[in-house]
Write an enzyme that holds these catalytic residues in place. Structure first.
Site, mmCIF file in Angstrom:
data_model
loop_
_atom_site.group_PDB
_atom_site.id
_atom_site.type_symbol
_atom_site.label_atom_id
_atom_site.label_comp_id
_atom_site.label_asym_id
_atom_site.label_seq_id
_atom_site.Cartn_x
_atom_site.Cartn_y
_atom_site.Cartn_z
ATOM 1 N N CYS A 148 -7.948 -2.372 7.812
ATOM 2 C CA CYS A 148 -6.760 -2.462 7.114
ATOM 3 C C CYS A 148 -6.397 -1.026 7.108
ATOM 4 C CB CYS A 148 -6.719 -3.158 5.792
ATOM 5 S SG CYS A 148 -6.804 -4.919 5.842
ATOM 6 N N HIS A 206 -1.184 -5.859 1.671
ATOM 7 C CA HIS A 206 -2.457 -6.797 1.570
ATOM 8 C C HIS A 206 -2.055 -7.959 0.773
ATOM 9 C CE1 HIS A 206 -5.589 -3.726 2.187
ATOM 10 N NE2 HIS A 206 -6.178 -4.859 2.895
ATOM 11 N N GLU A 219 0.874 -1.079 -0.124
ATOM 12 C CA GLU A 219 0.109 0.121 -0.190
ATOM 13 C C GLU A 219 0.846 1.145 0.162
ATOM 14 O OE1 GLU A 219 -3.193 -0.130 -0.552
ATOM 15 O OE2 GLU A 219 -3.447 -2.090 -0.149
#
Length: 213
Positions: free
Chosen positions: A141, A165, A78
């Protein structure tokens, strides 16, 4: 260097969460750097609080949080976390905030501080598919990714934080036709390669990782 790696417990009706299961498979040391592993609850607030307690205890140089993104085809690192909880489903204690700020005193978003492109390239060097992601969603998350970035910004400026992820496991998609999955050993290897890149790169590498949409 101390690297704190977190994984969530099962949520959303699943009996297993590859996040914590893959974290458990990590070695206790990578390239001579200590790997500290922790399970966190899939609960708004408590997930960040548990990590903050552990950070205070062990004082890590890096915090990497790992979460399941069922439906994604590859390992996704991310880039950004946003200051909003907008939960499509309830967390494990029945909370479901909608359009609520994670931190009232925080900015709208944080760019995360790990070398995301170096991580992706090192994962791919092991023949494991990986890419940069520009959204961590608006559930737990993202909540943890933003929470850790905010802790860094307000309390531990020398600490680096980020989020990875991972896909479903094969056993999770037996009744989910056409849904991607990845075996647990491969996910764990990807995490190890990502951590190697964090250790080796104080600054990120310059390669394209963007998307057109």
């Amino acid at each position: 260097m101390k690297i704190l790696v977190s994984g969530f417990d099962p949520f959303g009706g699943e009996k297993i969460n590859p996040a914590i299961e893959s974290v458990k498979l990590l070695p206790d040391s990578i390239k001579g750097n200590e790997i500290i592993k922790i399970e966190i609850p899939t609960v708004i607030g408590k997930s960040v609080d548990k990590l903050k307690e552990k950070i205070k205890e062990v004082k890590p140089d890096v915090v990497i949080s790992v979460g399941q993104a069922g439906g994604r085809e590859d390992i996704t690192v991310e880039r950004v976390a946003i200051n909003v909880d907008d939960c499509r489903i309830k967390d494990n204690e029945g909370n479901q905030p909608i359009d609520e700020k994670i931190a009232e005193d925080g900015p709208d978003a944080y760019l995360l501080t790990l070398p995301i492109k170096a991580m992706v390239e090192n994962i791919k060097s092991a023949n494991i598919p990986a890419s940069v992601s520009n959204t961590a969603g608006t559930f737990i998350c993202n909540h943890v990714a933003y929470g850790m970035a905010h802790v860094r910004a307000t309390e531990y400026p020398n600490m680096r934080t980020g989020f990875i992820h991972i896909p479903f496991l094969p056993e999770q998609v037996l009744n989910k036709p056409h849904t991607a999955s990845m075996n647990l050993d491969t996910i764990a290897k990807a995490l190890e390669k990502a951590i190697e890149a964090v250790i080796d790169n104080d600054e990120d590498i310059k390669v394209t990782g963007g998307k057109t949409h």
